[in-house]
Design an enzyme around this catalytic site. Structure first.
Site, PDB file in Angstrom:
ATOM      1  N   TYR A  71       0.843  -1.199   0.000  1.00  0.00           N
ATOM      2  CA  TYR A  71       0.000   0.000   0.000  1.00  0.00           C
ATOM      3  C   TYR A  71       0.880   1.251   0.000  1.00  0.00           C
ATOM      4  O   TYR A  71       1.648   1.496   0.944  1.00  0.00           O
ATOM      5  CB  TYR A  71      -0.956   0.020   1.203  1.00  0.00           C
ATOM      6  CG  TYR A  71      -1.996  -1.091   1.195  1.00  0.00           C
ATOM      7  CD1 TYR A  71      -2.247  -1.860   0.050  1.00  0.00           C
ATOM      8  CD2 TYR A  71      -2.746  -1.375   2.325  1.00  0.00           C
ATOM      9  CE1 TYR A  71      -3.200  -2.869   0.046  1.00  0.00           C
ATOM     10  CE2 TYR A  71      -3.708  -2.387   2.329  1.00  0.00           C
ATOM     11  CZ  TYR A  71      -3.920  -3.128   1.189  1.00  0.00           C
ATOM     12  OH  TYR A  71      -4.861  -4.124   1.193  1.00  0.00           O
TER      13      TYR A  71
ATOM     14  N   SER B 223     -13.308  -4.341   1.064  1.00  0.00           N
ATOM     15  CA  SER B 223     -14.253  -3.590   0.219  1.00  0.00           C
ATOM     16  C   SER B 223     -15.699  -3.792   0.688  1.00  0.00           C
ATOM     17  O   SER B 223     -16.588  -4.065  -0.126  1.00  0.00           O
ATOM     18  CB  SER B 223     -14.108  -3.991  -1.258  1.00  0.00           C
ATOM     19  OG  SER B 223     -12.779  -3.840  -1.698  1.00  0.00           O
ATOM     20  N   PRO B 224     -15.959  -3.631   1.994  1.00  0.00           N
ATOM     21  CA  PRO B 224     -17.301  -3.928   2.519  1.00  0.00           C
ATOM     22  C   PRO B 224     -18.369  -2.925   2.094  1.00  0.00           C
ATOM     23  O   PRO B 224     -19.554  -3.234   2.190  1.00  0.00           O
ATOM     24  CB  PRO B 224     -17.094  -3.886   4.044  1.00  0.00           C
ATOM     25  CG  PRO B 224     -15.940  -2.958   4.235  1.00  0.00           C
ATOM     26  CD  PRO B 224     -15.032  -3.192   3.064  1.00  0.00           C
ATOM     27  N   ILE B 225     -17.950  -1.727   1.632  1.00  0.00           N
ATOM     28  CA  ILE B 225     -18.963  -0.822   1.064  1.00  0.00           C
ATOM     29  C   ILE B 225     -18.764  -0.723  -0.454  1.00  0.00           C
ATOM     30  O   ILE B 225     -19.159   0.252  -1.077  1.00  0.00           O
ATOM     31  CB  ILE B 225     -18.974   0.581   1.732  1.00  0.00           C
ATOM     32  CG1 ILE B 225     -17.561   1.145   1.865  1.00  0.00           C
ATOM     33  CG2 ILE B 225     -19.638   0.548   3.092  1.00  0.00           C
ATOM     34  CD1 ILE B 225     -17.517   2.546   2.423  1.00  0.00           C
TER      35      ILE B 225
ATOM     36  N   GLY C 133     -17.141   2.325  -2.087  1.00  0.00           N
ATOM     37  CA  GLY C 133     -17.933   3.564  -2.079  1.00  0.00           C
ATOM     38  C   GLY C 133     -19.324   3.419  -2.684  1.00  0.00           C
ATOM     39  O   GLY C 133     -20.204   4.237  -2.435  1.00  0.00           O
TER      40      GLY C 133
ATOM     41  N   LEU D 256     -21.796   1.455  -2.061  1.00  0.00           N
ATOM     42  CA  LEU D 256     -22.910   1.230  -1.135  1.00  0.00           C
ATOM     43  C   LEU D 256     -23.211   2.438  -0.251  1.00  0.00           C
ATOM     44  O   LEU D 256     -24.091   2.383   0.594  1.00  0.00           O
ATOM     45  CB  LEU D 256     -22.643  -0.029  -0.286  1.00  0.00           C
ATOM     46  CG  LEU D 256     -22.797  -1.343  -1.069  1.00  0.00           C
ATOM     47  CD1 LEU D 256     -22.183  -2.513  -0.299  1.00  0.00           C
ATOM     48  CD2 LEU D 256     -24.254  -1.634  -1.394  1.00  0.00           C
ATOM     49  N   THR D 257     -22.479   3.543  -0.463  1.00  0.00           N
ATOM     50  CA  THR D 257     -22.843   4.773   0.240  1.00  0.00           C
ATOM     51  C   THR D 257     -23.971   5.473  -0.509  1.00  0.00           C
ATOM     52  O   THR D 257     -24.622   6.362   0.027  1.00  0.00           O
ATOM     53  CB  THR D 257     -21.661   5.778   0.325  1.00  0.00           C
ATOM     54  OG1 THR D 257     -21.337   6.204  -1.013  1.00  0.00           O
ATOM     55  CG2 THR D 257     -20.433   5.158   0.969  1.00  0.00           C
TER      56      THR D 257
ATOM     57  N   LYS E 148     -23.480   7.360  -3.104  1.00  0.00           N
ATOM     58  CA  LYS E 148     -23.068   8.654  -3.681  1.00  0.00           C
ATOM     59  C   LYS E 148     -22.708   8.563  -5.162  1.00  0.00           C
ATOM     60  O   LYS E 148     -22.538   9.583  -5.812  1.00  0.00           O
ATOM     61  CB  LYS E 148     -21.907   9.243  -2.876  1.00  0.00           C
ATOM     62  CG  LYS E 148     -20.604   8.479  -2.989  1.00  0.00           C
ATOM     63  CD  LYS E 148     -19.519   9.153  -2.144  1.00  0.00           C
ATOM     64  CE  LYS E 148     -18.239   8.359  -2.192  1.00  0.00           C
ATOM     65  NZ  LYS E 148     -17.167   8.959  -1.415  1.00  0.00           N
TER      66      LYS E 148
HETATM   67  N1  LIG Z   1      -6.525  -8.192   0.636  1.00  0.00           N
HETATM   68  C1  LIG Z   1      -6.808  -7.533  -0.453  1.00  0.00           C
HETATM   69  O1  LIG Z   1      -6.506  -7.959  -1.572  1.00  0.00           O
HETATM   70  C2  LIG Z   1      -7.535  -6.235  -0.324  1.00  0.00           C
HETATM   71  C3  LIG Z   1      -8.129  -5.622  -1.457  1.00  0.00           C
HETATM   72  C4  LIG Z   1      -8.825  -4.430  -1.274  1.00  0.00           C
HETATM   73  C5  LIG Z   1      -8.897  -3.848  -0.011  1.00  0.00           C
HETATM   74  N2  LIG Z   1      -8.290  -4.444   1.066  1.00  0.00           N
HETATM   75  C6  LIG Z   1      -8.368  -3.858   2.430  1.00  0.00           C
HETATM   76  O2  LIG Z   1      -9.719  -3.536   2.725  1.00  0.00           O
HETATM   77  C7  LIG Z   1      -9.857  -2.146   3.033  1.00  0.00           C
HETATM   78  C8  LIG Z   1     -11.206  -1.658   2.545  1.00  0.00           C
HETATM   79  O3  LIG Z   1     -11.466  -1.986   1.187  1.00  0.00           O
HETATM   80  P1  LIG Z   1     -11.507  -0.887   0.025  1.00  0.00           P
HETATM   81  O4  LIG Z   1     -10.721   0.264   0.431  1.00  0.00           O
HETATM   82  O5  LIG Z   1     -11.181  -1.605  -1.243  1.00  0.00           O
HETATM   83  O6  LIG Z   1     -13.060  -0.522  -0.130  1.00  0.00           O
HETATM   84  P2  LIG Z   1     -14.214   0.071   0.798  1.00  0.00           P
HETATM   85  O7  LIG Z   1     -13.823   0.069   2.215  1.00  0.00           O
HETATM   86  O8  LIG Z   1     -15.440  -0.662   0.404  1.00  0.00           O
HETATM   87  O9  LIG Z   1     -14.349   1.572   0.245  1.00  0.00           O
HETATM   88  C9  LIG Z   1     -13.483   2.579   0.657  1.00  0.00           C
HETATM   89  C10 LIG Z   1     -13.746   3.861  -0.134  1.00  0.00           C
HETATM   90  O10 LIG Z   1     -15.130   4.211  -0.097  1.00  0.00           O
HETATM   91  C11 LIG Z   1     -15.270   5.626   0.098  1.00  0.00           C
HETATM   92  N3  LIG Z   1     -15.874   5.787   1.436  1.00  0.00           N
HETATM   93  C12 LIG Z   1     -15.519   5.125   2.587  1.00  0.00           C
HETATM   94  N4  LIG Z   1     -16.326   5.474   3.603  1.00  0.00           N
HETATM   95  C13 LIG Z   1     -17.196   6.367   3.101  1.00  0.00           C
HETATM   96  C14 LIG Z   1     -18.280   7.078   3.663  1.00  0.00           C
HETATM   97  N5  LIG Z   1     -18.627   6.926   4.935  1.00  0.00           N
HETATM   98  N6  LIG Z   1     -18.972   7.931   2.865  1.00  0.00           N
HETATM   99  C15 LIG Z   1     -18.658   8.099   1.576  1.00  0.00           C
HETATM  100  N7  LIG Z   1     -17.637   7.432   0.974  1.00  0.00           N
HETATM  101  C16 LIG Z   1     -16.919   6.580   1.733  1.00  0.00           C
HETATM  102  C17 LIG Z   1     -13.879   6.215  -0.009  1.00  0.00           C
HETATM  103  O11 LIG Z   1     -13.547   6.490  -1.374  1.00  0.00           O
HETATM  104  P3  LIG Z   1     -14.097   7.741  -2.213  1.00  0.00           P
HETATM  105  O12 LIG Z   1     -14.345   8.843  -1.237  1.00  0.00           O
HETATM  106  O13 LIG Z   1     -13.074   8.000  -3.225  1.00  0.00           O
HETATM  107  O14 LIG Z   1     -15.380   7.225  -2.845  1.00  0.00           O
HETATM  108  C18 LIG Z   1     -13.016   5.074   0.443  1.00  0.00           C
HETATM  109  O15 LIG Z   1     -11.716   5.165  -0.068  1.00  0.00           O
HETATM  110  C19 LIG Z   1      -8.636  -1.496   2.361  1.00  0.00           C
HETATM  111  O16 LIG Z   1      -8.294  -0.257   2.944  1.00  0.00           O
HETATM  112  C20 LIG Z   1      -7.581  -2.563   2.601  1.00  0.00           C
HETATM  113  O17 LIG Z   1      -7.088  -2.477   3.922  1.00  0.00           O
HETATM  114  C21 LIG Z   1      -7.630  -5.621   0.915  1.00  0.00           C
END
Ligand SMILES: NC(=O)c1ccc[n+]([C@@H]2O[C@H](COP(=O)([O-])OP(=O)(O)OC[C@H]3O[C@@H](n4cnc5c(N)ncnc54)[C@H](OP(=O)(O)O)[C@@H]3O)[C@@H](O)[C@H]2O)c1
Length: 311
Positions: free
Chosen positions: A62, A207-209, A212, A214-215, A217
């Protein structure tokens, strides 16, 4: 709790929620440095801690190590104990067992701690045979460089092989970190989630949301920027009925947001969601997924609405 959960890995089952740190320093997918920077990430971390979140997921890749370095800095600035999970990337040129030990030492140096709580193999494809990779992972635990070990992006077959290989080295598999949200339920459909529960392997939901979506937006007219927009082009036009239901259900719980409903649903499915947040506002909203619970009926309704999109 599952009887097969060993004492070393039990703590992970008590962790309900975490914070993803991919956003800290990543320019390619998340545009770090454009609409947010170090101070925003620090604020996201601090707000999460204030909300009682004590688990951070990072990786050596990262931001090319920047996320780990930032975490190290933030940890120095707090007296709270925080559980740290990081990951090993099995690059093709890493074909010896020593490479893993060198890599975890590099991570520990960047974070500035003596051991992590969870060390995960980032993805299953490696030139080092699985048995040797798991031996090296077990070695890292035995040397005290990590408290527990896990895998990430492993399907059921790959995970079972890792589970057995680790067991031969007397080290339990603590977790499998996989993509999971109301818009991606492959682990449920393919039986991986059920198998993890059976074995006492904690499912860490990334990627639980859905990055982004599932917000609520983003829409076909207003897709997320860059790579994400292209990736979700087909999905975005289909998600309105689900978002509408999430709004209705959120209202039943005193006005919870869609992000909070999405994350609470992950918790109800007995997974550990680790949403990423770019700033304090996002982190605070996400932490609002804690302290309340969707009813079984609501979870079923959400399942049906998501099935209608995904199946
Ligand atoms: N093991 C793996 O291969 C792998 C792969 C992916 C992720 N991960 C881990 O999982 C974590 C989470 O997954 P992810 O980052 O892919 O996706 P996510 O948590 O589903 O989405 C995060 C993104 O959604 C937006 N967001 C988050 N909270 C929000 C809110 N309350 N209101 C509005 N927008 C919001 C932001 O982006 P914007 O503001 O740009 O929309 C943020 O960067 C990562 O940080 C990482 O630690 C691991």
């Amino acid at each position: 709790m599952n009887d097969t959960v060993s004492s070393e890995t039990r703590f992970l089952h008590a962790v309900e929620f975490g914070l993803g740190a991919w956003q800290w320093g990543d320019r390619l997918i998340w545009q770090f440095g454009q609409n947010y920077g170090d101070e925003d990430c620090r604020a996201a971390f601090e707000v999460s801690l204030e909300a009682g979140i004590r688990f951070v997921d990072t990786a050596e890749v990262y931001g090319n190590g920047r996320s780990e370095r930032m975490l190290g800095q933030f940890l120095k600035e707090t007296d709270q104990a925080v559980l740290v999970a990081t990951k090993y990337f099995p690059y093709p040129w890493r074909f010896t067992k020593k490479a893993l030990i060198r890599a975890i030492k590099g991570s520990l140096e960047r974070i500035g701690i003596e051991a992590v709580d969870l060390y995960q193999i980032h993805q299953p494809y490696s030139l080092l045979p699985l048995d040797s990779l798991m031996e090296a992972l077990a070695e890292a635990a035995k040397e005290g460089l990590t408290r527990t070990v896990g895998v990430s992006n492993y399907n059921q077959t790959q995970m079972m092989r890792a589970y057995s290989a680790l067991a031969r080295n007397n080290v339990p598999l603590a977790s499998n970190q996989v993509t999971y949200s109301l818009l991606n339920r492959s682990i449920e459909y393919e039986g991986l989630l059920a198998r993890c529960k059976e074995l006492g392997v904690r499912v860490i939901a990334y990627s639980p949301i859905e990055k982004g979506l599932l917000t609520g937006k983003y829409s076909p007219e207003n897709p997320p920027p860059g790579v994400r927009g292209r990736r979700y082009g087909d999905l975005l036009p289909k998600i309105d009925p689900l978002l509408k239901l999430m709004t209705e259900i959120g209202q039943e719980h005193g006005g919870k947001s869609k992000a909070q409903v999405a994350l609470n649903w992950c918790i109800c499915k007995e997974t550990l969601p680790i949403p990423g947040a770019k700033n304090a506002v996002q982190a605070e909203e996400n932490a609002g997924a804690l302290g309340w619970k969707l009813t079984e009926e609501e979870v079923e309704k959400l399942d049906e609405a998501s099935d209608a999109i995904l199946k």
